[in-house]
Design an enzyme around this catalytic site. Structure first.
Site, PDB file in Angstrom:
ATOM      1  N   ASP A 181       0.903  -1.147   0.000  1.00 24.24           N
ATOM      2  CA  ASP A 181       0.000   0.000   0.000  1.00 24.24           C
ATOM      3  C   ASP A 181       0.943   1.198   0.000  1.00 24.24           C
ATOM      4  O   ASP A 181       1.591   1.489   1.015  1.00 24.24           O
ATOM      5  CB  ASP A 181      -0.865  -0.005   1.270  1.00 24.24           C
ATOM      6  CG  ASP A 181      -1.854   1.145   1.274  1.00 24.24           C
ATOM      7  OD1 ASP A 181      -1.440   2.281   0.943  1.00 24.24           O
ATOM      8  OD2 ASP A 181      -3.026   0.926   1.589  1.00 24.24           O
ATOM      9  N   HIS A 182       1.048   1.880  -1.131  1.00 18.54           N
ATOM     10  CA  HIS A 182       2.150   2.846  -1.240  1.00 18.54           C
ATOM     11  C   HIS A 182       2.014   4.013  -0.261  1.00 18.54           C
ATOM     12  O   HIS A 182       2.985   4.683   0.038  1.00 18.54           O
ATOM     13  CB  HIS A 182       2.340   3.314  -2.682  1.00 18.54           C
ATOM     14  CG  HIS A 182       1.360   4.349  -3.140  1.00 18.54           C
ATOM     15  ND1 HIS A 182       0.105   4.041  -3.582  1.00 18.54           N
ATOM     16  CD2 HIS A 182       1.461   5.696  -3.224  1.00 18.54           C
ATOM     17  CE1 HIS A 182      -0.521   5.160  -3.919  1.00 18.54           C
ATOM     18  NE2 HIS A 182       0.275   6.179  -3.718  1.00 18.54           N
ATOM     19  N   HIS A 244      -5.743   2.975   1.379  1.00 14.88           N
ATOM     20  CA  HIS A 244      -4.929   4.118   1.820  1.00 14.88           C
ATOM     21  C   HIS A 244      -5.543   4.861   3.022  1.00 14.88           C
ATOM     22  O   HIS A 244      -4.877   5.133   4.012  1.00 14.88           O
ATOM     23  CB  HIS A 244      -4.743   5.119   0.680  1.00 14.88           C
ATOM     24  CG  HIS A 244      -4.200   4.528  -0.583  1.00 14.88           C
ATOM     25  ND1 HIS A 244      -3.291   3.510  -0.591  1.00 14.88           N
ATOM     26  CD2 HIS A 244      -4.442   4.821  -1.889  1.00 14.88           C
ATOM     27  CE1 HIS A 244      -2.989   3.202  -1.847  1.00 14.88           C
ATOM     28  NE2 HIS A 244      -3.685   3.984  -2.649  1.00 14.88           N
TER      29      HIS A 244
HETATM   30  C1  BG6 Z   1      -3.717   4.813  -6.203  1.00 15.05           C
HETATM   31  C2  BG6 Z   1      -5.088   4.923  -6.793  1.00 15.05           C
HETATM   32  O1  BG6 Z   1      -3.636   3.739  -5.314  1.00 15.05           O
HETATM   33  O2  BG6 Z   1      -3.422   6.017  -5.497  1.00 15.05           O
HETATM   34  C3  BG6 Z   1      -5.185   6.116  -7.727  1.00 15.05           C
HETATM   35  O3  BG6 Z   1      -5.377   3.735  -7.517  1.00 15.05           O
HETATM   36  C4  BG6 Z   1      -4.751   7.379  -7.009  1.00 15.05           C
HETATM   37  O4  BG6 Z   1      -6.496   6.271  -8.245  1.00 15.05           O
HETATM   38  C5  BG6 Z   1      -3.413   7.168  -6.319  1.00 15.05           C
HETATM   39  O5  BG6 Z   1      -4.652   8.401  -7.981  1.00 15.05           O
HETATM   40  C6  BG6 Z   1      -3.079   8.349  -5.434  1.00 15.05           C
HETATM   41  O6  BG6 Z   1      -1.776   8.223  -4.957  1.00 15.05           O
HETATM   42  P1  BG6 Z   1      -0.954   9.485  -4.502  1.00 15.05           P
HETATM   43  O7  BG6 Z   1       0.313   8.933  -3.962  1.00 15.05           O
HETATM   44  O8  BG6 Z   1      -0.776  10.339  -5.722  1.00 15.05           O
HETATM   45  O9  BG6 Z   1      -1.797  10.178  -3.474  1.00 15.05           O
END
Ligand code: BG6
Length: 506
Positions: A181-182, A244
């Site tokens: 989960d980044h 997230h």
């Molecule tokens: C991803 C989603 O996990 O996270 C995307 O699938 C979203 O839809 C993205 O745009 C948002 O990531 P960050 O790091 O730009 O907030």
């Protein structure tokens, strides 16, 4: 720095966008920072008929994300570590080609055969790939560790998430599975735990006695871009909230872990997911607001509506915005409302956590024009990363007039510190076998247990509204009504952490 074992990273779905945008730049940064071990290689796996040379050209030599960051020499040296193997992922026989490729690279290695298999394919292939890897014994740890990284979405609902966990566990042990989960790789997200547990001044206030409500926003200014096909089957609740945003909730709400170790931390996080008060159908109708962006003009430019996006059904009822109110039933948080919202095509890109403290009960400075709840602690996840504390200050001069002022820390003040990208941090952790920042199977299922009733209620009651909102606005106005209390509204964050337009006029 701990010694990092020699290893090979095998990326399934390597011709996809993620490899070029995130994975390769992340490993390339590790290379430039000397984190890669003496023997290291990346094998890209995909259906496209490429060879090593054409793959290197595509994902490295012509990759804009690398060019802007390092010298031609560094890029070329890094390219020599990268290989490609075309393979039909659903055909078990085809995996022999992977074994041969691995063998051809291993022949120069003397030690263990350590491998990370990174699944960045459509999720329906995860189970099949794990099974096919296992058929050839490539998951066998007798001759070196094997790890499996799985990208989100992890399941589509509770049933499919359970089935996927079971499928993966048929071939890998839980401690070999790294569910990425980044958001957990973001420096500012990890800092939530540090701010809470490294300082003695916040934790005593961190409970229902002093906190009025918690608000989490994750706004994006972009629309669904080229991902309409995927997104239309997912929506904001599955795409952002189940993973997230609930991860952020768990870090804000968890009890202190006994140690900074993967299982100690993950044990506390899962307890939060298990304590989320289930939403009944009535709760979903009143406490979950969903919306979909409509065509509009943003700064003079026409922007198309969600239903006009490529890959999206013209009558789609998929939400591009969701806001919800819920409670955590435990001793610390009983009756403190949590409000979370996420949406595409909102006015700006911003993610932040806002802790609203309760107002004091003795209003000494009655003439003050402060809002009731002036004390806020804001964790800015992105952009303009930082932490902001808002408190009341006497306005210089006669009388006791007060105003809300800011005390802030911003990450860009740390000019001498390198802040790694989320994928860089997470890949490095996996290379070292540290699963702290990865989601454990039970917590993914527990998060789905909370989300599932919302999805089921939406499916069952097609008449439940999905509100249109013009692209470039803060989503449906109905979301404002979720927050109960006089003068209580969502914080309207702007790009800059400290500029929220909430200052009181004197
Ligand atoms: C991803 C989603 O996990 O996270 C995307 O699938 C979203 O839809 C993205 O745009 C948002 O990531 P960050 O790091 O730009 O907030």
């Amino acid at each position: 720095m701990a010694i990092i074992d020699d290893q090979i990273l095998v990326i399934f779905g390597a011709s996809g966008d993620l490899t070029e945008r995130k994975l390769i730049p992340a490993v390339h940064n590790l290379y430039c920072r000397n984190y890669l071990p003496g023997h290291y290689a990346i094998i890209g796996i995909g259906r496209s008929q490429l060879d090593d040379k054409s793959f290197r050209k595509k994902v490295i030599l012509e990759n804009e994300n690398l060019r802007n960051r390092s010298s031609k020499k560094q890029i070329e040296e890094f390219a020599s570590l990268v290989y490609y193997q075309s393979l039909e992922t659903s055909d078990p026989k085809s995996y022999r080609k992977l074994t041969e490729k691995l063998d051809s690279i291993y022949k120069d290695y003397s030690g263990n055969r350590n491998v990370i298999f990174y699944l960045s394919t459509p999720p329906k292939l995860y189970g099949t790939i794990a099974e096919n890897i296992a058929r050839l014994g490539l998951n066998n740890e007798d001759n070196g560790w094997k790890r499996l990284v799985v990208e989100k979405p992890f399941g589509y609902d509770l049933t499919s998430a359970r089935a996927l966990n079971q499928q993966l566990l048929d071939y890998f042990f839980e401690d070999q599975i790294f569910r990425i989960d980044h958001y957990l790789g973001k420096e500012t997200v990890q800092n939530l735990m540090v701010t809470r547990f490294a300082n003695s001044i916040f934790e005593p206030l961190w409970n229902r006695n002093y906190i009025h409500r918690v608000e989490i926003t994750s706004a994006e200014s972009v629309g669904v871009e080229k991902r309409g096909g995927y997104y239309d089957g997912a929506g904001a609740l599955r795409d952002m909230v189940q993973n997230h945003l609930l991860q952020l909730v768990s870090l804000v709400a968890m009890e202190p872990p006994s140690k900074i170790e993967a299982d100690a931390i993950r044990n506390e996080k899962v307890k939060i997911f298990q304590s989320l008060r289930p939403l009944s159908e009535d709760d979903v109708a009143s406490n979950v607001i969903r919306g979909q962006y409509m065509a509009s003009k943003i700064r003079g430019e026409s922007v198309r509506g969600y239903r006009e996006e490529p890959g999206v059904e013209p009558e789609s009822r998929t939400e591009t915005y969701v806001a919800l109110k819920f409670f955590i039933d435990n001793w610390r948080w009983g009756d403190v409302p949590f409000y979370i919202r996420s949406g595409k095509r909102l006015p700006t890109r911003v993610s932040e956590v806002v802790i609203h403290f309760k107002p004091n009960h003795h209003h000494l400075f009655r003439r003050s024009r402060l809002l009731n709840n002036q004390n806020m602690l804001i964790f800015r996840i992105q952009p303009n990363e930082g932490v902001l504390l808002k408190f009341g200050l006497k306005v210089p001069g006669s009388g006791f007039n007060t105003e809300t002022v800011n005390m802030d820390f911003q990450y860009n003040e740390l000019t001498d510190k390198y802040v790694p990208d989320a994928y860089e941090r997470l890949i490095l952790d996996c290379m070292q076998g540290d699963a702290t920042l990865y989601a454990r199977g039970d917590s993914v299922e527990a998060a789905w247990e909370f989300i599932d009733p919302i999805l089921r209620t939406w499916e069952k009651n097609q008449s439940l509204s999905i509100f249109g909102y013009p692209a470039g606005t803060w989503g449906p106005e109905h979301a404002d009504d979720l927050i109960e209390g006089e003068n209580m509204i969502w914080r309207q964050p702007s790009k800059n952490l400290t500029d929220d337009g909430n200052y009181c006029e004197l």
